[in-house]
Design a protein around this motif. Structure first.
Motif, PDB file in Angstrom:
ATOM      1  N   TYR A 289       9.597 -43.270   6.441  1.00 61.83           N
ATOM      2  CA  TYR A 289      10.831 -43.652   5.755  1.00 61.83           C
ATOM      3  C   TYR A 289      12.013 -43.659   6.724  1.00 61.83           C
ATOM      4  N   LYS A 290      12.080 -42.652   7.589  1.00 63.32           N
ATOM      5  CA  LYS A 290      13.171 -42.555   8.549  1.00 63.32           C
ATOM      6  C   LYS A 290      13.135 -43.724   9.531  1.00 63.32           C
ATOM      7  N   GLU A 291      11.938 -44.060   9.994  1.00 64.32           N
ATOM      8  CA  GLU A 291      11.790 -45.177  10.926  1.00 64.32           C
ATOM      9  C   GLU A 291      12.215 -46.489  10.268  1.00 64.32           C
ATOM     10  N   ALA A 292      11.864 -46.663   8.987  1.00 69.18           N
ATOM     11  CA  ALA A 292      12.252 -47.873   8.262  1.00 69.18           C
ATOM     12  C   ALA A 292      13.768 -47.977   8.146  1.00 69.18           C
TER      13      ALA A 292
ATOM     14  N   TRP B  55      19.253 -53.381  12.771  1.00 67.28           N
ATOM     15  CA  TRP B  55      19.203 -54.847  12.718  1.00 67.28           C
ATOM     16  C   TRP B  55      19.704 -55.337  11.362  1.00 67.28           C
ATOM     17  N   LYS B  56      20.799 -54.739  10.923  1.00 70.19           N
ATOM     18  CA  LYS B  56      21.279 -55.009   9.562  1.00 70.19           C
ATOM     19  C   LYS B  56      21.708 -56.451   9.351  1.00 70.19           C
ATOM     20  N   LYS B  57      22.181 -57.125  10.407  1.00 78.50           N
ATOM     21  CA  LYS B  57      22.647 -58.495  10.231  1.00 78.50           C
ATOM     22  C   LYS B  57      21.520 -59.419   9.804  1.00 78.50           C
ATOM     23  N   ILE B  58      20.418 -59.419  10.557  1.00 79.57           N
ATOM     24  CA  ILE B  58      19.331 -60.342  10.230  1.00 79.57           C
ATOM     25  C   ILE B  58      18.633 -59.947   8.940  1.00 79.57           C
ATOM     26  N   PHE B  59      18.502 -58.636   8.676  1.00 77.01           N
ATOM     27  CA  PHE B  59      17.878 -58.203   7.423  1.00 77.01           C
ATOM     28  C   PHE B  59      18.770 -58.540   6.222  1.00 77.01           C
ATOM     29  N   THR B  60      20.072 -58.505   6.414  1.00 71.06           N
ATOM     30  CA  THR B  60      20.984 -58.922   5.344  1.00 71.06           C
ATOM     31  C   THR B  60      20.811 -60.410   5.041  1.00 71.06           C
ATOM     32  N   GLN B  61      20.686 -61.217   6.096  1.00 65.48           N
ATOM     33  CA  GLN B  61      20.493 -62.654   5.908  1.00 65.48           C
ATOM     34  C   GLN B  61      19.172 -62.956   5.208  1.00 65.48           C
TER      35      GLN B  61
ATOM     36  N   LEU C  55      14.980 -51.725  -2.581  1.00 66.12           N
ATOM     37  CA  LEU C  55      13.617 -51.201  -2.652  1.00 66.12           C
ATOM     38  C   LEU C  55      12.610 -52.200  -2.112  1.00 66.12           C
ATOM     39  N   MET C  56      12.777 -53.470  -2.424  1.00 61.64           N
ATOM     40  CA  MET C  56      11.843 -54.483  -1.930  1.00 61.64           C
ATOM     41  C   MET C  56      11.924 -54.643  -0.422  1.00 61.64           C
ATOM     42  N   LEU C  57      13.141 -54.671   0.116  1.00 62.21           N
ATOM     43  CA  LEU C  57      13.295 -54.761   1.570  1.00 62.21           C
ATOM     44  C   LEU C  57      12.685 -53.535   2.237  1.00 62.21           C
ATOM     45  N   PHE C  58      12.984 -52.363   1.703  1.00 63.06           N
ATOM     46  CA  PHE C  58      12.459 -51.116   2.244  1.00 63.06           C
ATOM     47  C   PHE C  58      10.934 -51.117   2.216  1.00 63.06           C
ATOM     48  N   GLY C  59      10.358 -51.597   1.115  1.00 63.37           N
ATOM     49  CA  GLY C  59       8.903 -51.625   0.986  1.00 63.37           C
ATOM     50  C   GLY C  59       8.243 -52.546   1.989  1.00 63.37           C
ATOM     51  N   LEU C  60       8.831 -53.713   2.233  1.00 67.88           N
ATOM     52  CA  LEU C  60       8.257 -54.648   3.198  1.00 67.88           C
ATOM     53  C   LEU C  60       8.317 -54.101   4.617  1.00 67.88           C
ATOM     54  N   VAL C  61       9.416 -53.433   4.951  1.00 70.38           N
ATOM     55  CA  VAL C  61       9.528 -52.824   6.279  1.00 70.38           C
ATOM     56  C   VAL C  61       8.510 -51.697   6.422  1.00 70.38           C
ATOM     57  N   ILE C  62       8.352 -50.903   5.391  1.00 72.46           N
ATOM     58  CA  ILE C  62       7.440 -49.768   5.439  1.00 72.46           C
ATOM     59  C   ILE C  62       5.997 -50.213   5.618  1.00 72.46           C
ATOM     60  N   GLN C  63       5.567 -51.265   4.911  1.00 68.00           N
ATOM     61  CA  GLN C  63       4.182 -51.692   5.034  1.00 68.00           C
ATOM     62  C   GLN C  63       3.887 -52.198   6.448  1.00 68.00           C
ATOM     63  N   THR C  64       4.891 -52.752   7.118  1.00 65.11           N
ATOM     64  CA  THR C  64       4.706 -53.179   8.505  1.00 65.11           C
ATOM     65  C   THR C  64       4.604 -51.967   9.432  1.00 65.11           C
ATOM     66  N   ILE C  65       5.432 -50.957   9.185  1.00 67.50           N
ATOM     67  CA  ILE C  65       5.356 -49.733   9.990  1.00 67.50           C
ATOM     68  C   ILE C  65       4.014 -49.050   9.797  1.00 67.50           C
TER      69      ILE C  65
END
Length: 334
Positions: free
Chosen positions: A17-20, A27-33, A280-290
């Motif tokens: 969770y911390k790494e996500a 990289w908040k700019k591209i993730f925001t886009q 939650l959806m953004l967090f979940g997608l990042v987590i599954q990649t980690i």
């Protein structure tokens, strides 16, 4: 992702969770886009489906109650019956449209987030325009894997239905008390199987983007990756699932069925629910990649960053996947 590959295997639930969080914030700019383009519409589709389904279901239920109060064969009965048939058709057409758009935006969001994190990991220059140009090509690979997953899930449910019928005739009818106990056991087993298939899909969606496999090969690769880290993946994704359930429950109580709160309050609660699902959806997608990188590290498979970078570069031109020996991860000694 500034951790050494060997260290990734030691990440626990909170470490992931911390790494996500670090990745998203850095990289908040591209993730925001990406969020505004893909994940926000995905969340809107999901919440709108809950609201519209409830409205249509209540209309059908109300008309069915009116139908029961009228005599069969009367003009009013026939009129209400035709109205119900139209509403039921509309309901299922809406469901079909919902699942179609949900699938499209879900696969596009997954493609964008996984590709972005892979670029970050390999220290490649990543921009919003580059990600959006790659997404349609990555999406095709994910679609193949999803179709195989859907087939596996369909066969799993067919098998469960067959076992259910056997359970009713062989246990419930002859032995009522034993039927209740075995029913609870079967329900738990079904949930375990459902969770296992869900985990395989989460991993295979990342594998399909980052490796030269898709479809059944990606599903089999995911099964192999999860070995040894199954419980970690279960806990990480169960927490996300629980948060999703709580958000959906709150949305239904405060917005869908929250007539007593007034329009302004319901709109406010709806906006908060939407923001919650987006995060939650953004967090979940990042987590599954980690989790993918954690499992790779656990199996002592060292990622060749240059080969992975070349694999990502191919998406920008005509898609010709690298061979498994080039993209696959080399073993390192512990």
């Amino acid at each position: 992702m500034d951790r050494e590959q060997e260290e990734m295997q030691f990440l626990g639930v909170f470490g992931i969770y911390k790494e996500a969080c670090k990745i998203i914030i850095s990289w908040k700019k591209i993730f925001t886009q990406i969020t505004l383009t893909l994940i926000l519409p995905l969340s809107l589709i999901f919440l709108a489906h809950i609201e519209v389904s409830d409205v249509l279901s209540r209309k059908i239920w109300t008309n069915e109650m009116d139908l029961d109060q009228n005599q069969v064969g009367t003009p009013k009965y026939d009129r209400i019956s035709d109205h119900i048939s139209s509403e039921v058709s509309l309901f299922w057409l809406f469901k079909a449209a919902y699942f179609t758009f949900l699938l499209i935006f879900s696969l596009l969001s997954t493609s964008a987030v996984v590709y972005t994190i892979a670029c970050i990991y390999t220290s490649r220059q990543v921009s919003y325009s580059k990600v959006m140009s790659v997404v349609p090509k990555v999406w095709k690979r994910l679609m193949v894997t999803f179709l195989w997953y859907f087939l596996a899930f369909f066969l799993y449910n067919v098998l469960v239905m067959m076992l259910f019928v056997l359970w009713v005739f062989l246990v419930v009818i002859p032995y009522h008390d034993a039927g209740i106990v075995t029913g609870i056991i079967l329900l738990v087993l079904y949930f375990v199987g459902f969770l296992y298939l869900s985990l395989i899909w989460q991993f295979s969606s990342v594998v399909s983007v980052l490796e030269d496999v898709r479809g059944m090969q990606a599903l089999n690769k995911s099964k192999a990756l999860m070995k040894g880290k199954m419980w970690l993946a279960i806990f990480v994704l169960l927490i996300l699932g629980l948060l999703s359930f709580l958000l959906q429950f709150a949305f239904q109580k405060l917005v869908v069925h929250g007539w007593r709160f007034g329009l302004a309050s319901r709109v406010g609660y709806g906006v908060l629910s939407l923001l919650g699902f987006v995060v939650l959806m953004l967090f979940g997608l990042v987590i599954q990649t980690i989790l993918y990188f954690v499992c790779k590290s656990y199996h002592h498979e060292n990622i060749d960053k240059s080969a992975l970078s070349d694999h990502l570069e191919v998406y920008l031109g005509e898609y010709v996947p690298l061979k498994a020996k080039d993209v696959q991860l080399e073993h390192f000694e512990v």
